[in-house]
Design a protein around this motif. Structure first.
Motif, PDB file in Angstrom:
ATOM      1  N   VAL A  90      53.176  31.605  35.603  1.00  0.00           N
ATOM      2  CA  VAL A  90      52.266  32.748  36.202  1.00  0.00           C
ATOM      3  C   VAL A  90      51.340  32.068  36.940  1.00  0.00           C
ATOM      4  O   VAL A  90      50.764  32.342  38.093  1.00  0.00           O
ATOM      5  CB  VAL A  90      51.626  33.759  35.050  1.00  0.00           C
ATOM      6  N   LYS A  91      50.641  30.852  36.354  1.00  0.00           N
ATOM      7  CA  LYS A  91      49.675  29.937  37.082  1.00  0.00           C
ATOM      8  C   LYS A  91      50.268  29.551  38.154  1.00  0.00           C
ATOM      9  O   LYS A  91      49.505  29.370  39.527  1.00  0.00           O
ATOM     10  CB  LYS A  91      49.135  28.950  36.113  1.00  0.00           C
ATOM     11  N   GLU A  92      51.636  28.789  38.289  1.00  0.00           N
ATOM     12  CA  GLU A  92      52.034  28.391  39.404  1.00  0.00           C
ATOM     13  C   GLU A  92      52.272  29.572  40.551  1.00  0.00           C
ATOM     14  O   GLU A  92      52.142  29.205  41.708  1.00  0.00           O
ATOM     15  CB  GLU A  92      53.270  27.582  39.309  1.00  0.00           C
ATOM     16  N   PHE A  93      52.769  30.301  40.118  1.00  0.00           N
ATOM     17  CA  PHE A  93      52.978  31.684  41.057  1.00  0.00           C
ATOM     18  C   PHE A  93      51.843  32.022  41.605  1.00  0.00           C
ATOM     19  O   PHE A  93      51.717  32.459  42.996  1.00  0.00           O
ATOM     20  CB  PHE A  93      53.574  32.994  40.231  1.00  0.00           C
ATOM     21  N   ASN A  94      50.668  32.347  40.929  1.00  0.00           N
ATOM     22  CA  ASN A  94      49.517  32.733  41.294  1.00  0.00           C
ATOM     23  C   ASN A  94      48.856  31.760  42.366  1.00  0.00           C
ATOM     24  O   ASN A  94      48.345  31.967  43.587  1.00  0.00           O
ATOM     25  CB  ASN A  94      48.107  32.989  40.334  1.00  0.00           C
ATOM     26  N   LYS A  95      49.101  30.453  42.219  1.00  0.00           N
ATOM     27  CA  LYS A  95      48.509  29.328  43.096  1.00  0.00           C
ATOM     28  C   LYS A  95      49.294  29.356  44.365  1.00  0.00           C
ATOM     29  O   LYS A  95      48.855  29.244  45.402  1.00  0.00           O
ATOM     30  CB  LYS A  95      48.591  27.959  42.286  1.00  0.00           C
ATOM     31  N   ALA A  96      50.582  29.506  44.289  1.00  0.00           N
ATOM     32  CA  ALA A  96      51.393  29.452  45.567  1.00  0.00           C
ATOM     33  C   ALA A  96      51.197  30.691  46.348  1.00  0.00           C
ATOM     34  O   ALA A  96      50.928  30.696  47.311  1.00  0.00           O
ATOM     35  CB  ALA A  96      53.075  29.453  45.155  1.00  0.00           C
ATOM     36  N   ALA A  97      50.845  31.882  45.369  1.00  0.00           N
ATOM     37  CA  ALA A  97      50.683  33.016  46.418  1.00  0.00           C
ATOM     38  C   ALA A  97      49.245  33.089  47.001  1.00  0.00           C
ATOM     39  O   ALA A  97      48.992  33.527  48.199  1.00  0.00           O
ATOM     40  CB  ALA A  97      50.854  34.366  45.324  1.00  0.00           C
ATOM     41  N   THR A  98      48.346  32.554  46.269  1.00  0.00           N
ATOM     42  CA  THR A  98      46.972  32.387  46.764  1.00  0.00           C
ATOM     43  C   THR A  98      46.911  31.246  47.886  1.00  0.00           C
ATOM     44  O   THR A  98      46.159  31.655  48.958  1.00  0.00           O
ATOM     45  CB  THR A  98      45.980  31.806  45.664  1.00  0.00           C
ATOM     46  N   ALA A  99      47.625  30.628  48.013  1.00  0.00           N
ATOM     47  CA  ALA A  99      47.604  29.287  48.981  1.00  0.00           C
ATOM     48  C   ALA A  99      48.031  30.141  50.318  1.00  0.00           C
ATOM     49  O   ALA A  99      47.646  29.781  51.590  1.00  0.00           O
ATOM     50  CB  ALA A  99      48.665  28.211  48.618  1.00  0.00           C
ATOM     51  N   ILE A 100      48.935  30.983  50.168  1.00  0.00           N
ATOM     52  CA  ILE A 100      49.700  31.859  51.345  1.00  0.00           C
ATOM     53  C   ILE A 100      48.665  32.919  51.678  1.00  0.00           C
ATOM     54  O   ILE A 100      48.508  32.870  53.003  1.00  0.00           O
ATOM     55  CB  ILE A 100      51.044  32.252  50.817  1.00  0.00           C
ATOM     56  N   SER A 101      48.213  33.589  51.023  1.00  0.00           N
ATOM     57  CA  SER A 101      47.235  34.696  51.219  1.00  0.00           C
ATOM     58  C   SER A 101      45.987  35.004  50.563  1.00  0.00           C
ATOM     59  O   SER A 101      45.736  35.672  49.911  1.00  0.00           O
ATOM     60  CB  SER A 101      48.076  36.127  51.286  1.00  0.00           C
ATOM     61  N   LEU A 102      44.956  33.732  50.633  1.00  0.00           N
ATOM     62  CA  LEU A 102      43.788  33.862  50.165  1.00  0.00           C
ATOM     63  C   LEU A 102      42.897  34.706  50.607  1.00  0.00           C
ATOM     64  O   LEU A 102      42.691  34.908  52.007  1.00  0.00           O
ATOM     65  CB  LEU A 102      43.176  32.433  50.085  1.00  0.00           C
ATOM     66  N   GLU A 103      42.334  35.907  49.944  1.00  0.00           N
ATOM     67  CA  GLU A 103      41.502  36.900  50.471  1.00  0.00           C
ATOM     68  C   GLU A 103      40.038  36.732  50.544  1.00  0.00           C
ATOM     69  O   GLU A 103      39.573  36.310  49.385  1.00  0.00           O
ATOM     70  CB  GLU A 103      41.815  38.330  49.751  1.00  0.00           C
ATOM     71  N   PHE A 104      39.341  36.547  51.589  1.00  0.00           N
ATOM     72  CA  PHE A 104      37.936  36.294  51.556  1.00  0.00           C
ATOM     73  C   PHE A 104      37.313  37.618  50.958  1.00  0.00           C
ATOM     74  O   PHE A 104      37.649  38.638  51.174  1.00  0.00           O
ATOM     75  CB  PHE A 104      37.120  36.107  52.950  1.00  0.00           C
ATOM     76  N   PRO A 105      36.276  37.355  49.916  1.00  0.00           N
ATOM     77  CA  PRO A 105      35.745  38.678  49.242  1.00  0.00           C
ATOM     78  C   PRO A 105      34.911  39.370  50.126  1.00  0.00           C
ATOM     79  O   PRO A 105      33.657  39.268  50.141  1.00  0.00           O
ATOM     80  CB  PRO A 105      34.790  38.068  48.031  1.00  0.00           C
ATOM     81  N   SER A 106      35.518  40.136  50.889  1.00  0.00           N
ATOM     82  CA  SER A 106      34.420  40.938  51.797  1.00  0.00           C
ATOM     83  C   SER A 106      35.228  42.419  51.998  1.00  0.00           C
ATOM     84  O   SER A 106      36.467  42.527  52.221  1.00  0.00           O
ATOM     85  CB  SER A 106      34.631  40.347  53.266  1.00  0.00           C
ATOM     86  N   GLY A 107      34.383  43.496  51.688  1.00  0.00           N
ATOM     87  CA  GLY A 107      34.903  44.976  51.738  1.00  0.00           C
ATOM     88  C   GLY A 107      35.751  45.071  50.581  1.00  0.00           C
ATOM     89  O   GLY A 107      35.933  44.313  49.542  1.00  0.00           O
ATOM     90  N   PRO A 108      36.344  46.447  50.272  1.00  0.00           N
ATOM     91  CA  PRO A 108      37.090  47.050  49.138  1.00  0.00           C
ATOM     92  C   PRO A 108      38.447  46.028  48.865  1.00  0.00           C
ATOM     93  O   PRO A 108      38.953  45.383  49.964  1.00  0.00           O
ATOM     94  CB  PRO A 108      37.413  48.259  49.484  1.00  0.00           C
ATOM     95  N   VAL A 109      38.357  45.676  47.608  1.00  0.00           N
ATOM     96  CA  VAL A 109      39.785  44.878  47.253  1.00  0.00           C
ATOM     97  C   VAL A 109      41.153  45.646  47.727  1.00  0.00           C
ATOM     98  O   VAL A 109      41.219  47.084  47.141  1.00  0.00           O
ATOM     99  CB  VAL A 109      39.866  44.358  45.933  1.00  0.00           C
TER     100      VAL A 109
END
Length: 458
Positions: A90-109
Motif C-alpha cells: 500500500v505504501k509503494e502504491f500511495n507513493k507512486a500515485a502521489t508522485a503522479i498527482s500530488l494535490e496542493f491542499p487548497s479548496g475542498p478535497v
C-alpha cells in the motif's frame, strides 16, 4: 482495517486496479446494502453485480487466508490487520500515485481523492439530520478545517436521495446587495430561483406593506417550495460575511428561526433543509456573540486525531506506523487538517522522494518555513484588532494558561488561535506560539498600533 484501507489494498494489489463498479460494491457491501440496491444505484443487472462481487470475495479470501463472502465481509476485515508485506504494498502504491498527482491542499478535497480523511461520526450525523423534515444544520469551524469537503459530500448524498440542492456563497454578493434588508432578501430570493432554474417572480409576491421578511417567506412558501416535488437542501456558505452588516445578519437569523418553527406545523416548510456554514475566524460583532446560531444541529469540526494523521501519511506513501513522526508533527501543528496536509505536500515531492521532517519542523515557525504566508494573514488580522492582538500577545508569552476577558477569548478562539477550557486560554499549537512570539518581540510598539504597519509594509 477500514473500508478505505480495503479499497487501497485491492487497488495496490490488482494489476488493473479497481473499476468503479468494484469499488461501489465494496463500499456498499460494507454499509450493508443488498445486491439489489447496489445494482439499482450502479444501473447494472443484479446477476452481473453478483458475479463481480464473487470475484472480489475470492481475492479478499486469499489475502486473509480465510473464507469471505458478502455477509462476513465487514466483520472479518474490520478485525484484520495488514501484514508488513501488505503495508509495504500500500505504501509503494500511495507513493507512486502521489508522485503522479500530488494535490496542493487548497479548496475542498475532491470526491475521488485518496487524500480525503473520512469523519464517519460527523458525516453520518449530518446525513441523518439532513433527512429530517425542516432541519437546520450549522457547520462551524475556522477556515481550512474541512468544511467545504464535508459540504461537497453532503450535497452528493442529497442529490443521490433525489433532493434539489442550491448553494449560496455570500462572498459572491456585491456590496450593494447589503445596502438594506429589502435589497438583500430580494437578491437572496432571486439567486435561489435562478439556481433552481425557475423564473424570478418577486413582483408577484413582494409587498412593501408586509415587509421584506414576510414577503420573502411568502415567496418561498407559495412559489419556490410549491414548485418542487422533492425537498430542497439550501446551503448558505460563508454566512459570517453578513456579520459586517449587523442588522441584516440579525434579521436573517431571525427569519431562519421562523422557518424552522413553521416546519413543525406547516407541511410545505418541511421540504426546506438548511445548512449554514461559517468560518469563525472572522470576528463576530459583539451584538451577535451570544449563540447566534442556536437554531438547529451545530457541528464543530475538530482537528485530526493521531490515527487520522497516520492514515493521511499512509495515503501519501509514508510509513508512520510507529507513531513517532505523527507525534512530532502534531506537537508543532496540532491536528489542523490544512497544516498537516501542507506538511505532507512538502514532504512528498513530485518525484516520490521523502523530505526531511525534522528540517521542516525546525523551519516551520520562521519566514523561510512552509507556513509563513498562511501565518502572515493572522498577523494582519491581529494588527487590525489591536485589543485582540494584545490579548493574544499575553497568551503566547505566558508560561501557563491565561484568563482573558470573555469577548476577547471568544474572538481568539473563533479565529482558531487559542484553545479555551473553561475560562483558561492557551495557544492552539506550538507553531503559533513560536511564530508569533518571534514577531511580537520584533515589534516594540505593538500596543500603540505599529504591529499591523510593520507587516503591511515590511
Amino acid at each position: 482495517m477500514t473500508i478505505d484501507e480495503v479499497v487501497l489494498l485491492l487497488k495496490a494489489s490488482q494489476a488493473t486496479g479497481l473499476t468503479t463498479l468494484q469499488e461501489l460494491i465494496l463500499r456498499s457491501s460494507w454499509e450493508g446494502k443488498t445486491y439489489t440496491n447496489i445494482a439499482s444505484e450502479a444501473h447494472y443487472c443484479e446477476e452481473h453485480v453478483k458475479k463481480v462481487a464473487t470475484h472480489l470475495w475470492e481475492v479478499l479470501s486469499n489475502f486473509c487466508k480465510e473464507p469471505i463472502n458478502k455477509s462476513t465481509f465487514r466483520q472479518t476485515l474490520e478485525n484484520y490487520r495488514l501484514s508488513k508485506a501488505h503495508q509495504q504494498l500500500v505504501k509503494e502504491f500511495n507513493k507512486a500515485a502521489t508522485a503522479i498527482s500530488l494535490e496542493f491542499p487548497s479548496g475542498p478535497v475532491s470526491l475521488n481523492s485518496r487524500l480525503y480523511i473520512p469523519r464517519p461520526s460527523i458525516e453520518e450525523l449530518a446525513y441523518a439530520e439532513m433527512s429530517e423534515l425542516g432541519s437546520v444544520i450549522c457547520i462551524k469551524a475556522p477556515k481550512k478545517m474541512g468544511k467545504s469537503s464535508l459540504i461537497l459530500r453532503l450535497l452528493v448524498r442529497a442529490n443521490n436521495q433525489g433532493f434539489h440542492t442550491v448553494t449560496l456563497d455570500f462572498q459572491q454578493a456585491d456590496k450593494a446587495v447589503f445596502a438594506s434588508l429589502d435589497k438583500f432578501l430580494c437578491w437572496f430570493c432571486t439567486k435561489v430561483s435562478r439556481e433552481l432554474q425557475l423564473e424570478p417572480k418577486l413582483n408577484d409576491y413582494w409587498d412593501e406593506d408586509m415587509g421584506s421578511k414576510v414577503s420573502c417567506s411568502i415567496y418561498f412558501q407559495e412559489y419556490l417550495l410549491s414548485a418542487l416535488s422533492s425537498p430542497l437542501v439550501l446551503v448558505l456558505n460563508e454566512v459570517d460575511w453578513v456579520f459586517e452588516y449587523q442588522e441584516i445578519a440579525g434579521e436573517l437569523l431571525s427569519l431562519i428561526r421562523t422557518w424552522r418553527e413553521q416546519a413543525k406545523s406547516v407541511e410545505i416548510w418541511q421540504k426546506l433543509r438548511l445548512i449554514l456554514v461559517y468560518s469563525t475566524e472572522i470576528l463576530v460583532p459583539r451584538k451577535l456573540t451570544q449563540s447566534p446560531f442556536n437554531i438547529g444541529l451545530t457541528i464543530n469540526l475538530p482537528p485530526f486525531t493521531k490515527e487520522q494523521v497516520q492514515d493521511l501519511a499512509l495515503r501519501h506513501g509514508l510509513d508512520w506506523t510507529d507513531g513517532k513522526d505523527a507525534e512530532s508533527l502534531m506537537a508543532m501543528v496540532g491536528g489542523y487538517p490544512y497544516l498537516v496536509r501542507l506538511a505532507f505536500y512538502h514532504l512528498v515531492g513530485k518525484g516520490g522522494l521523502e523530505g526531511d521532517l525534522e528540517q521542516l519542523l525546525q523551519q516551520a515557525p520562521t519566514e523561510t518555513g512552509i507556513y509563513n504566508e498562511y501565518l502572515r494573514q493572522f498577523v494582519l488580522a491581529l494588527g487590525d484588532e489591536l485589543e485582540v492582538g494584545n490579548a493574544f500577545y499575553e497568551v503566547i508569552n505566558a508560561t501557563n494558561s491565561v484568563n482573558l476577558e470573555p469577548v476577547l477569548a471568544y474572538k481568539l478562539q473563533s479565529m482558531g488561535l487559542i484553545n479555551l477550557e473553561g475560562d483558561r486560554c492557551t495557544p492552539v499549537c506550538e507553531l503559533y506560539r513560536l511564530y508569533f512570539r518571534q514577531y511580537l518581540k520584533k515589534t516594540e510598539n505593538f500596543n500603540s498600533g505599529c504591529f499591523n504597519c510593520e507587516f503591511r509594509c515590511g
